[in-house]
Design an enzyme around this catalytic site. Sequence first.
Site, short mmCIF file in Angstrom:
data_model
loop_
_atom_site.label_atom_id
_atom_site.label_comp_id
_atom_site.label_asym_id
_atom_site.label_seq_id
_atom_site.Cartn_x
_atom_site.Cartn_y
_atom_site.Cartn_z
CE LYS A 22 15.00 47.17 137.52
NZ LYS A 22 13.57 47.25 137.92
N GLY A 95 8.88 43.40 135.02
CA GLY A 95 8.63 43.23 133.60
C GLY A 95 9.83 42.66 132.86
CB SER A 168 11.16 47.05 123.31
OG SER A 168 11.12 46.22 124.46
CG ASP A 321 13.66 52.36 133.14
OD1 ASP A 321 12.46 52.33 132.82
OD2 ASP A 321 14.41 51.37 133.07
CE LYS A 348 9.77 51.66 130.56
NZ LYS A 348 10.76 50.57 130.51
NE ARG A 400 13.15 52.67 136.80
CZ ARG A 400 14.30 52.22 137.30
NH1 ARG A 400 14.96 52.94 138.18
NH2 ARG A 400 14.78 51.05 136.92
#
Length: 441
Positions: A22, A95, A168, A321, A348, A400
Site C-alpha cells: 500500500k 490517512g 512517523s 500496522d 490509527k 486491520r
Amino acid sequence: MHPRRFSASGPLRGRIRVPGDKSISHRSIMLGALAVGETRVTGLLEGEDVLSTAAAMRAMGATITRDEDGMWHVHGVGVGGLLQPQQALDMGNSGTSTRLLMGLVASHPITATFIGDASLSKRPMGRVIDPLSTMGAEFTASPGGRLPLTLRGISPAVPIEYRLPVASAQVKSAILLAGLNTPGITTVIEPIPTRDHSERMLRGFGAELTVEIAADGARVIRVRGEAELKPQTITVPGDPSSAAFFVIAALLVEGSDLVVENVGLNPTRAALFDVLRLMGGSIEELDRRDVGGEPVADLRVRHSALTGIAVDPAVVPSMVDEFPVLFVAAALAKGRTVTTGLEELRVKESDRISAMHAALSLAGATVTETEDGLIIDGTGGDPLPGTPEGQAVVTHLDHRIAMALAVAGLASRQGIEVDDTRPIATSFPVFESLLAQVSGA
C-alpha cells in the site's frame, strides 16, 4: 453492516500472492503524477485507499488510466504543475493519502479541501499541519486539527529543517514531498528510523536526495527543491502488512504449510517476521531478490508452537500496522507476551490497543491493557473459546481489526463474529476470497 462469523476450517495450504504494497502504491501514483511523461505501474494495490489517491491526483491534473491486464498508466503534470481541484478531495479512510497529499499541495499555489469518512475525520492532522505551516502553507481545520480541512498552498514555500518529535513515515514523507517544489534544501531529521519507501522512490524518480547518519544516530534526510522527476516503470512488491494475516494464520492452524509469494521485505517494514521467528515461528525465505530497489522473497510458513516474548519497543516503527494480528498470535502462544511503546496505535483508524483488548477479551483471551500496549497470556496453542452466540467483536470501521479477528476465528472453538467486514476493502479487497482459497473458510 456486513457481519460475518469466522470459524475454524482446514489447514492453510498452497501458494498465494497478496496485493501490492500500500505504501509503495500510494507513492508510485503521487510521484508519477509529478513526473513529466508516462509512469507505468504493475502490481498496484487496487484498494479504496489507493484509489482515493488516484482520484485526488486526477483532480489536480494528472491523467491516470488502467489497462484490462492491470497495468496502470500515469501521465504527470511536473513538479509545480498541480492544478486547482474543482471540488473537495475525498480521502475516504486513507490517512496516508491525506497526510502525503497535504505535503504535495502545501508548496503549490492552489487551495484544496480534504474530506474523509467518519473514521478518518476523527484522526488528528496536527503533526503534519505544524511543519507545513512553518513552510508557509495556511490551514483551516476542524476542531482538534481534524478533517474537513482546507489547505492554502504557497509558492515559493520556505525550506525548513525539521526534527520529527514522533516517529512517523507519513509526516516525514509529507515534508519531503512539500520540499520537491520548494527552492533550496528541505531537511528532515528522524531520530527513530521509519519506513523508507519515500526516500527510495524519490531517488528512483530522479530527485536529489541524501541520507546521512548524525552523531546521535538520527537519520538526516535532505531533498533539493524545484526537482525534475523522470517517469518510471514500477513493479509493486506484495504488501508485508497484508501478508502478515496469512503468515500468522498458517502459524496458528495445525497442519498448515503455505507459501506467500512476492512479499516485500524492506527492513523498515518487515520486523514482524523477525518477531514471529523469535516466538518460534517457522518462516522460510525462498528466492530472495530485488524488485525495483525493494527486497522481496517468497515466504514458506508452517504451523508452529509459539512462545510469548517481550517485544522490543525499538521495532515498533517497522511493524506498527502489524500489531493487531500479532496480538492474535500472542493470544495462542505459550506464556506471556508483553508489548510497550505502542502509543501510536491509539491514533490509527481506531484506538487499536483498546479495540483489540475488547475484541480478544470477548473471544476468551487473557488480555491486560496498559497505557502503551497489551500484556497477553496465551493459551499455549489451545483454540480460543470464540465469541458467544449473538455477540460480535467491534471493529470500529478499522480494516486491520477486522482481518486480525478473522484470523483469530480460524483458531477458535466456536468462531468469532466480526461486526462489519466492509472496511477490509480499503486495503485488501480479496482477503476473504484468498482465505477461502487456502483454508476453505
